[in-house]
Design a protein around this motif. Structure first.
Motif, PDB file in Angstrom:
ATOM      1  N   UNK A  90      43.612  39.738  47.826  1.00  0.00           N
ATOM      2  CA  UNK A  90      43.939  41.105  48.266  1.00  0.00           C
ATOM      3  C   UNK A  90      43.360  42.134  47.291  1.00  0.00           C
ATOM      4  N   UNK A  91      43.998  43.308  47.170  1.00  0.00           N
ATOM      5  CA  UNK A  91      43.413  44.378  46.367  1.00  0.00           C
ATOM      6  C   UNK A  91      44.480  45.301  45.823  1.00  0.00           C
ATOM      7  N   UNK A  92      44.195  46.609  45.749  1.00  0.00           N
ATOM      8  CA  UNK A  92      45.186  47.574  45.253  1.00  0.00           C
ATOM      9  C   UNK A  92      46.482  47.518  46.062  1.00  0.00           C
ATOM     10  N   UNK A 144      48.593  44.409  37.367  1.00  0.00           N
ATOM     11  CA  UNK A 144      49.525  45.314  36.690  1.00  0.00           C
ATOM     12  C   UNK A 144      48.854  46.524  36.059  1.00  0.00           C
ATOM     13  N   UNK A 145      47.543  46.487  35.829  1.00  0.00           N
ATOM     14  CA  UNK A 145      46.872  47.628  35.207  1.00  0.00           C
ATOM     15  C   UNK A 145      45.982  48.318  36.232  1.00  0.00           C
ATOM     16  N   UNK A 146      45.667  49.588  35.993  1.00  0.00           N
ATOM     17  CA  UNK A 146      44.752  50.284  36.901  1.00  0.00           C
ATOM     18  C   UNK A 146      43.388  49.617  36.892  1.00  0.00           C
ATOM     19  N   UNK A 147      42.984  49.138  35.719  1.00  0.00           N
ATOM     20  CA  UNK A 147      41.707  48.446  35.648  1.00  0.00           C
ATOM     21  C   UNK A 147      41.712  47.168  36.456  1.00  0.00           C
ATOM     22  N   UNK A 148      42.799  46.398  36.316  1.00  0.00           N
ATOM     23  CA  UNK A 148      42.909  45.182  37.090  1.00  0.00           C
ATOM     24  C   UNK A 148      42.878  45.437  38.577  1.00  0.00           C
ATOM     25  N   UNK A 149      43.300  46.632  38.973  1.00  0.00           N
ATOM     26  CA  UNK A 149      43.347  46.982  40.387  1.00  0.00           C
ATOM     27  C   UNK A 149      42.032  47.551  40.888  1.00  0.00           C
TER      28      UNK A 149
END
Length: 468
Positions: free
Chosen positions: A441-443, A449-454
């Motif tokens: 999946x995605x955002x 958990x982090x914006x970067x990871x998303x």
């Protein structure tokens, strides 16, 4: 080293570029790109390409395969689950309202970056939903976002520091891939479409090229090794995607040549390092990531963005088989896979939960091989005090190290080597990560958990690539 000064015109923007030519040459097989010898110069790729839009992250055949199996009910359950997650995402709603800013601020005292993160993801996800459902309301939503940013945003705050180059890369390739999907939508007016292309070239491609040529500006030029690999890689993703979007052969060739022979750490010769035997005895050869001695959060980012870069180049390759150099996955005898296996092994736990929180580490820190890495030692950077010699992989349990944190992208790697290429082995740990996270999946949700990871990756690999 020889520097050639070249001027190239891209949609009305002129760049003066210092193009680095090394004293090495690669000899290519059909798709198996082997290690360079040391007898001559790299021969720059100067190909002319066919652009069958969309042809960046995915092509029409990819969308048709997924759309048809969703429609006739033959899609695997994990694909159905991923599709439902995409439709339920707040970045995939028909009435999504974009929030463009006049100036994107990154590396200033008042960063304004979240709107670009979220709106780029929304433009991409609504574009995907249009291709998978045929519902033009999704197409209109994606176009509305793209037009709003082209109309309202004037670029980056000139007071920002080098961190703006990360946004230019990450949001650059997300916006570009959304627009690439929307290229064939008849509801996107030609004048608006061209205005968007002009905007993304001026405000993103120019930054991408500036970074790769100068690391990061003429005023604050650093040595080629100063910026970690993820900086190069996001800018390579963006410049390649915008080149495909605008059908600019010179831009595409620039990234191809940079991947094989560039000066920065996004070049495969610097990105995938060392030559190690798997300490767990699988028989696999592992290459450490350029950031493995730094921390695991960034080595994971580097690897996942590399997966996106390879996928974009490979999709273009499928329509341009006469340019085998586009198969980044195969470069240097599958160096990307060997690097991904190293990073996966460093970060996998033994549990089967989809957050990678349960169980013990697969490998003990002291058992992981590592080739010494000298970062900015006796380099040409103005600041001579930041160099460090790394002698071990950083597998610290400190939270800031990010060991075990997850990002989407493992499905790209596993599906490519196991299904697309049909290899029988070499991806043990990529498969374990892909199996654990499926569907990626995605955002939205709570896994990343982090914006970067998303937002650093395009995500949705299970939906688009999974095959049983």
């Amino acid at each position: 080293m020889i520097f050639n000064i070249n001027k190239i015109a891209i949609a009305g923007v002129i760049f003066t570029a210092a193009t680095l030519l090394s004293c090495q040459e690669n000899k290519f097989g059909e798709v198996d790109l082997t290690l360079p010898d040391n007898t001559g110069k790299w021969e720059d790729v100067t190909a002319k390409y066919t652009y069958n839009h969309p042809c960046a992250m995915y092509n029409d055949d990819d969308f048709a395969r997924v759309r048809n199996m969703l429609a006739d009910g033959t899609a695997p359950q994990v694909v159905k689950t991923a599709f439902e997650a995409l439709k339920a995402s707040k970045y995939g709603v028909i009435d999504y309202t974009p929030n463009p800013v006049r100036l994107m601020k990154r590396g200033t005292s008042a960063d304004v970056n979240d709107d670009a993160d979220e709106d780029a993801a929304a433009a991409y996800q609504t574009a995907m939903l249009w291709k998978l459902t045929g519902d033009t309301r999704y197409a209109d939503a994606s176009v509305r976002i793209l037009n709003a940013w082209a109309d309202e945003c004037e670029g980056f705050d000139p007071n920002g520091n080098a961190n703006q180059m990360l946004t230019a890369g990450i949001q650059g390739y997300t916006f570009a891939n959304a627009a690439e999907i929307m290229q064939t939508y008849t509801g996107w007016g030609e004048s608006d479409k061209q205005a968007f292309k002009n905007w993304i070239v001026k405000n993103f491609a120019e930054k991408n090229r500036q970074f790769m040529d100068l690391h990061w500006s003429r005023q604050y030029m650093m040595c080629e090794d100063h910026y970690w690999s993820n900086w190069d890689l996001v800018n390579m993703c963006s410049y390649l995607s915008i080149g495909i979007l605008t059908e600019n052969d010179e831009m595409v060739n620039y990234v191809v040549n940079y991947f094989y022979d560039g000066g920065g750490n996004g070049c495969i010769k610097k990105l995938a390092r060392g030559n190690h035997a798997d300490p767990l005895g699988s028989g696999e050869t592992l290459f450490q990531n350029q950031e493995s001695g730094r921390d695991q959060g960034h080595s994971m980012m580097s690897t996942m963005v590399t997966a996106n870069l390879c996928q974009i180049a490979y999709t273009l390759y499928k329509g341009n088989k006469s340019v085998p150099e586009l198969d980044f996955f195969a470069a240097h005898d599958n160096a990307v896979l060997k690097m991904a296996e190293y990073v996966a092994l460093c970060n996998l736990r033994s549990g089967d939960d989809d957050k990678n929180k349960a169980g013990s580490w697969l490998v003990n820190a002291g058992d992981m091989p590592f080739e010494e890495y000298k970062y900015c030692i006796n380099c040409s950077c103005p600041d001579k005090s930041h160099g460090v010699v790394q002698s071990v992989v950083n597998l610290s349990e400190e939270v800031k190290n990010g060991r075990g944190e997850i990002r989407p992208g493992w499905e790209i790697l596993y599906m490519h080597y196991a299904k697309e290429k049909g290899q029988g082995s070499g991806y043990k740990y990529c498969k374990m990560f892909a199996d654990k996270l499926r569907p990626e999946c995605g955002p939205d949700g709570t896994r990343y958990t982090s914006r970067g990871g998303t937002f650093d990756q395009l995500a949705w690999g299970t939906l688009m690539l999974y095959r049983e």
